[in-house]
Design a protein around this motif. Sequence first.
Motif: not given
Length: 326
Positions: A116, A119-120, A194
């Motif tokens: 996560e 990804r960001h 997540p």
Amino acid sequence: MKKKTPKVADLPLAGDQCPSKDPSLATDFRSRLPEVVGQMVATCNARTCFEHIGAEPLPSRSQAIAILKTCRELIFPGYFGTQGIDWVNLEYRIGLELSGLFNCLAEEIANAIRHECTRHGHICQHCEEAGQEKAFLFLERLPHLRALLASDVQAAYQGDPAAAGFDEIIFSYPGLHAITIYRIAHELYRLEVPILPRIMTEHAHSITGIDIHPGARIGKRFFIDHGTGVVIGQTAMIGKGVKLYQGVTLGALAFKRDEAGELERHTKRHPTLEDDVTVYAGSTILGGETVIGARSVIGGNIWLTHSVPPDTKVVLNPPELVYKKS
């Protein structure tokens, strides 16, 4: 011209050898495989399709399913997995299972958090520590989950005259299986883990036909009878003692979009069912502002987009049936 059907005598016998083929034919096709390889790699380089290459490892779906299996064995000891549990070895067995579960869950949570962050575009500095912390917090909730699921088993027995006993429900009811996985996934969802909770509930969906988003909030004594086709959305809220039959949808109305044209993802989109509501087969209840009052009964094949006060029965007028002699 009508195709001639071969006679049985003309068909090759099972033990007959396949006629020899030209080996150069297979060699020719194999020699062309690098062309396909090149085309596949080109799609990855172009980034026009989806891939996960050279990045941090994702959570493992197989490990997520293994975690569910271990949790189920701990929640219902003696029913699944290793047999032969008795009062002498119970503490040892539970300790062994919990230790293995902690290690596996901590690793998968860390993988999920790390992915996560990647990804960001964030730098992940504490994913291992966070994985262990969240895994331990989850294990602390297992006694609560046992009590919660015990109330679900009792609700199934009280709500289904066909149930021969608690053992039959635990072993064989798809509704309880889906609820068990949902409750495990929901605890991880509450811990803001997540990906992993959704992998778990979609696994339950694939094997039971029951689709419960891990974000839904569901009270104790929950019973899904038969279950196939039940859908419960992310922001649905369900009180205590609720009973759903097959084909029930607790869904959203048309999705709203923000000024940028993106879907609004953080609003309440799914209905609320208060305590002791029963919804019969094939009914659809939609909308975040829709509230079904306590002790209400929603009949089969109902379409609802507005609230219903407590102690209300909602049914369709009987259709006009036409009988004709055959």
